[in-house]
Motif scaffolding. Sequence first.
Motif, PDB file in Angstrom:
ATOM      1  N   UNK A 188      18.098  24.549  53.153  1.00 30.41           N
ATOM      2  CA  UNK A 188      16.746  24.578  52.571  1.00 30.41           C
ATOM      3  C   UNK A 188      16.694  25.597  51.450  1.00 30.41           C
ATOM      4  N   UNK A 189      16.202  25.169  50.316  1.00 32.31           N
ATOM      5  CA  UNK A 189      16.024  26.086  49.195  1.00 32.31           C
ATOM      6  C   UNK A 189      14.587  25.933  48.703  1.00 32.31           C
ATOM      7  N   UNK A 190      13.786  26.938  48.946  1.00 28.18           N
ATOM      8  CA  UNK A 190      12.370  26.902  48.570  1.00 28.18           C
ATOM      9  C   UNK A 190      11.673  25.671  49.132  1.00 28.18           C
ATOM     10  N   UNK A 191      11.785  25.485  50.438  1.00 30.63           N
ATOM     11  CA  UNK A 191      11.187  24.301  51.078  1.00 30.63           C
ATOM     12  C   UNK A 191      10.059  24.692  52.043  1.00 30.63           C
ATOM     13  N   UNK A 210       9.352  20.124  44.627  1.00 27.49           N
ATOM     14  CA  UNK A 210      10.065  19.360  43.584  1.00 27.49           C
ATOM     15  C   UNK A 210      11.547  19.336  43.888  1.00 27.49           C
ATOM     16  N   UNK A 211      12.239  18.318  43.364  1.00 27.59           N
ATOM     17  CA  UNK A 211      13.687  18.250  43.516  1.00 27.59           C
ATOM     18  C   UNK A 211      14.322  19.463  42.839  1.00 27.59           C
ATOM     19  N   UNK A 212      15.345  20.027  43.496  1.00 27.69           N
ATOM     20  CA  UNK A 212      16.042  21.177  42.909  1.00 27.69           C
ATOM     21  C   UNK A 212      17.175  20.697  42.011  1.00 27.69           C
ATOM     22  N   UNK A 258      19.218  28.894  54.830  1.00 30.42           N
ATOM     23  CA  UNK A 258      18.296  29.265  53.760  1.00 30.42           C
ATOM     24  C   UNK A 258      19.159  29.693  52.565  1.00 30.42           C
ATOM     25  N   UNK A 259      19.148  28.851  51.538  1.00 31.62           N
ATOM     26  CA  UNK A 259      20.049  29.059  50.395  1.00 31.62           C
ATOM     27  C   UNK A 259      19.402  29.993  49.357  1.00 31.62           C
ATOM     28  N   UNK A 304      21.078  32.128  45.888  1.00 28.65           N
ATOM     29  CA  UNK A 304      21.211  30.680  45.829  1.00 28.65           C
ATOM     30  C   UNK A 304      22.655  30.323  45.431  1.00 28.65           C
ATOM     31  N   UNK A 305      23.377  29.701  46.359  1.00 28.35           N
ATOM     32  CA  UNK A 305      24.773  29.336  46.088  1.00 28.35           C
ATOM     33  C   UNK A 305      24.910  27.843  45.792  1.00 28.35           C
ATOM     34  N   UNK A 306      23.830  27.102  45.921  1.00 33.56           N
ATOM     35  CA  UNK A 306      23.893  25.663  45.647  1.00 33.56           C
ATOM     36  C   UNK A 306      24.034  24.853  46.929  1.00 33.56           C
ATOM     37  N   UNK A 307      23.568  23.608  46.843  1.00 31.71           N
ATOM     38  CA  UNK A 307      23.485  22.730  48.011  1.00 31.71           C
ATOM     39  C   UNK A 307      24.805  22.563  48.746  1.00 31.71           C
ATOM     40  N   UNK A 308      25.898  22.300  47.995  1.00 29.27           N
ATOM     41  CA  UNK A 308      27.173  22.003  48.651  1.00 29.27           C
ATOM     42  C   UNK A 308      27.721  23.234  49.388  1.00 29.27           C
ATOM     43  N   UNK A 309      27.506  24.428  48.798  1.00 29.01           N
ATOM     44  CA  UNK A 309      27.966  25.655  49.455  1.00 29.01           C
ATOM     45  C   UNK A 309      27.101  25.936  50.691  1.00 29.01           C
ATOM     46  N   UNK A 310      25.786  25.732  50.569  1.00 34.83           N
ATOM     47  CA  UNK A 310      24.891  25.980  51.701  1.00 34.83           C
ATOM     48  C   UNK A 310      25.226  25.034  52.857  1.00 34.83           C
ATOM     49  N   UNK A 311      25.491  23.788  52.498  1.00 31.92           N
ATOM     50  CA  UNK A 311      25.846  22.798  53.515  1.00 31.92           C
ATOM     51  C   UNK A 311      27.147  23.203  54.208  1.00 31.92           C
TER      52      UNK A 311
END
Length: 329
Positions: free
Chosen positions: A17-20, A212-214, A50-51, A79-86
């Motif tokens: 989740x990033x700013x969700x 909004x979409x990140x 939490x990214x 914030x490291x980005x979606x793929x890193x957070x996943x």
Amino acid sequence: MRLSRPQLPLLSIVAPAYDEADALPLFHEQLTRVLDTLREDFSYEVVYVDDGSTDETPAALARFAREDHRVRYLRLSRNFGHQAALTAGLVHARGEIIISMDTDGQHPPAVIRSLLARWREGYPVVVTLREDHHSLGWFKKLSSRLFYWAMRHCSGMDIRPAAADFRLLTRAPLDALLKLPERHRFLRGMVHWLGFPTAEVTFDAPPRFAGKSKFTLVRMVRLARDGLLSFSRVPLHAAIILAFGLIVASFIGCSSIWLACRPAESWGWLLLAGIVGTHAVAGGLWALLFAVCEYLARIHEQVLNRPLYVIERTSDDDAVVAGKPRVAA
Ligand code: UDP
Ligand code: MG
């Protein structure tokens, strides 16, 4: 003698989740409702990542974890980005079956049942394909199709268009995935590369619950570039062919102009042909240099070997600070 109940398999849900903050309460409610209907067959844990959010996401996750010991969270230091957070969430998942999904409501929790149904048929990997909802913008649809077309033709990997990072992995493919060392992660491609038997489930992706979409244009281009460069050398070969083609074309062009102009006094044309030819060759060489630098930059980052993400704190740390050590799920 009372027979003890056999231990249920542990299902892990991994959700970055990033700013969700606005979407999370509804998502969490829907998710836990679905997971509770599965409690006869599975025990579960939810691992939120939490990214590096800057809104109220940390507070929402802390509340979920306080209210339910099966919920854990990791907070990344930025914030490291979606793929890193996943990836961070997947590393920390303890389950035998692991499902990754977004927290904005676009990966509906109800689809978890379909993923588990395919898993029961014996598939260790179940991927999802997004049926484009009419509210999805034309640009997103078009860019996604274009990217998967390029991916199929450049890398030879048949990653299906509209593949989403909403997927089920059992322990064996997940452990294999986590052994892949690349920094620039394109998880869809990496899971495909592993080659485990894979089932597909299609789902209708509704609009986000809120926010909004990140994935801005720049982020989408970066992800597409990571996918292409990690799985294919076609960009490099294309640049070599382009440079070579322009050199040959310039040579042929300049020689024919020189032959045509020789008897006359039109040296101006010859000069122009020389200038155009030089620029064409320089352009080709720039393209080649650019492609080489892209691959070189990746090697450089890989050699630095920095971690993919940094964890600032986890729900376990926060519980200890609050004087309430948590019960392991
Ligand atoms: N996300 C994240 N880090 C980021 C960007 C996104 O953890 O840097 C999360 C985001 O909170 C959401 C998921 O990744 O749960 C997908 O992001 P988004 O919905 O913005 O992408 P889209 O669905 O538009 O492709
Ligand atoms: Mg989304």
